[in-house]
Write a protein that holds these residues in place. Sequence first.
Motif, PDB file in Angstrom:
ATOM      1  N   VAL A   1       3.639  -0.537   4.219  1.00 67.77           N
ATOM      2  CA  VAL A   1       2.311  -0.930   4.690  1.00 67.77           C
ATOM      3  C   VAL A   1       1.793  -1.960   3.693  1.00 67.77           C
ATOM      4  O   VAL A   1       1.698  -1.679   2.496  1.00 67.77           O
ATOM      5  CB  VAL A   1       1.361   0.283   4.797  1.00 67.77           C
ATOM      6  CG1 VAL A   1      -0.033  -0.159   5.222  1.00 67.77           C
ATOM      7  CG2 VAL A   1       1.923   1.311   5.767  1.00 67.77           C
TER       8      VAL A   1
ATOM      9  N   GLU B   1      -5.905  -7.322   8.408  1.00 67.13           N
ATOM     10  CA  GLU B   1      -5.407  -7.417   7.038  1.00 67.13           C
ATOM     11  C   GLU B   1      -4.248  -6.463   6.738  1.00 67.13           C
ATOM     12  O   GLU B   1      -3.543  -6.649   5.758  1.00 67.13           O
ATOM     13  CB  GLU B   1      -6.525  -7.128   6.024  1.00 67.13           C
ATOM     14  CG  GLU B   1      -7.688  -8.096   6.056  1.00 67.13           C
ATOM     15  CD  GLU B   1      -8.697  -7.760   7.160  1.00 67.13           C
ATOM     16  OE1 GLU B   1      -8.737  -6.600   7.609  1.00 67.13           O
ATOM     17  OE2 GLU B   1      -9.434  -8.670   7.579  1.00 67.13           O
ATOM     18  N   THR B   2      -4.072  -5.422   7.536  1.00 64.43           N
ATOM     19  CA  THR B   2      -3.088  -4.382   7.223  1.00 64.43           C
ATOM     20  C   THR B   2      -1.969  -4.387   8.264  1.00 64.43           C
ATOM     21  O   THR B   2      -2.230  -4.385   9.460  1.00 64.43           O
ATOM     22  CB  THR B   2      -3.763  -2.999   7.184  1.00 64.43           C
ATOM     23  OG1 THR B   2      -4.885  -3.062   6.307  1.00 64.43           O
ATOM     24  CG2 THR B   2      -2.804  -1.931   6.685  1.00 64.43           C
TER      25      THR B   2
ATOM     26  N   GLN C   1       0.812  -1.209   0.000  1.00 65.86           N
ATOM     27  CA  GLN C   1       0.000   0.000   0.000  1.00 65.86           C
ATOM     28  C   GLN C   1       0.850   1.267   0.000  1.00 65.86           C
ATOM     29  O   GLN C   1       0.501   2.258  -0.614  1.00 65.86           O
ATOM     30  CB  GLN C   1      -0.930   0.025   1.224  1.00 65.86           C
ATOM     31  CG  GLN C   1      -1.868  -1.158   1.302  1.00 65.86           C
ATOM     32  CD  GLN C   1      -2.865  -1.159   0.184  1.00 65.86           C
ATOM     33  OE1 GLN C   1      -3.511  -0.150  -0.075  1.00 65.86           O
ATOM     34  NE2 GLN C   1      -2.994  -2.283  -0.504  1.00 65.86           N
TER      35      GLN C   1
ATOM     36  N   GLN D   1      -1.145  -4.910   2.681  1.00 63.07           N
ATOM     37  CA  GLN D   1      -2.505  -5.447   2.808  1.00 63.07           C
ATOM     38  C   GLN D   1      -2.403  -6.934   2.487  1.00 63.07           C
ATOM     39  O   GLN D   1      -1.978  -7.302   1.390  1.00 63.07           O
ATOM     40  CB  GLN D   1      -3.442  -4.744   1.821  1.00 63.07           C
ATOM     41  CG  GLN D   1      -4.877  -5.180   1.893  1.00 63.07           C
ATOM     42  CD  GLN D   1      -5.613  -4.490   3.024  1.00 63.07           C
ATOM     43  OE1 GLN D   1      -5.269  -3.396   3.418  1.00 63.07           O
ATOM     44  NE2 GLN D   1      -6.624  -5.143   3.542  1.00 63.07           N
TER      45      GLN D   1
ATOM     46  N   GLN E   1       2.189  -2.910   9.123  1.00 65.91           N
ATOM     47  CA  GLN E   1       3.380  -2.126   8.794  1.00 65.91           C
ATOM     48  C   GLN E   1       4.597  -2.988   9.125  1.00 65.91           C
ATOM     49  O   GLN E   1       4.734  -3.478  10.244  1.00 65.91           O
ATOM     50  CB  GLN E   1       3.460  -0.831   9.597  1.00 65.91           C
ATOM     51  CG  GLN E   1       4.750  -0.074   9.315  1.00 65.91           C
ATOM     52  CD  GLN E   1       4.815   1.246  10.011  1.00 65.91           C
ATOM     53  OE1 GLN E   1       4.340   2.227   9.482  1.00 65.91           O
ATOM     54  NE2 GLN E   1       5.395   1.266  11.209  1.00 65.91           N
TER      55      GLN E   1
END
Length: 164
Positions: free
Chosen positions: A91, A62-63, A22, A93, A65
Amino acid sequence: MAEDNGQQASENGQAQRQVALQKIYIRDASIEVPDGPRVFTEQYQPEVNVDLNTRIENLSRETHQVTLTVTVTAKQAERTAYIVEVQQAGVFQIDGFDDDAERGHLLGAYCPSILFPYIRESVGDMVQRAGFPHFLLQPVNFDRLYAQHQRNDGSPTNVGDATH
C-alpha cells in the motif's frame, strides 16, 4: 539545500512530492508439486517459465495498492516439477504527483521494483522448502517493462493490469 527547496515549495502552496510505503504483505502464496514424489527420482534439469503481472488498485486519489504476482512453473520432461505463485502487495501513499503519466510510471514501475526483493525471497524460500534446489528470480527492469506495456497498450494513463 534540498530542505530549502521543500520549504519553498510548501510556502508557494505546491504539494511536496512523496512516495511512502504504508504496508507490505503477502496477499496470496501457493506451491504445487503435482508429480511428487516421482519428480524427485529423476535427474533434476527443469525448464523454468516465469510470468510476472502487476495490478494497481486505487484506494483513494493518494493511496494505492500495488500487487506484484509471480508464477514460476518448472517442468521436468513432460512432468510439472512445481508451480509457485506469490502475490506480494504494498500500500503506497503518493502525494504531489498530479501528472497522470508520472503517477502511472510510479505505480507501474517504481512501486513494483520496491516489492520485487520481497517476492524474490518468498519464491526462493518456497521452492527450497518444497525440496528443490534454491531458485533465484533474476533482476527485472520494471521501467523497461512499463514502457513496453504503454507502447503496446497505447494509453499512457492506464495502470490497471499489466502482464510482463
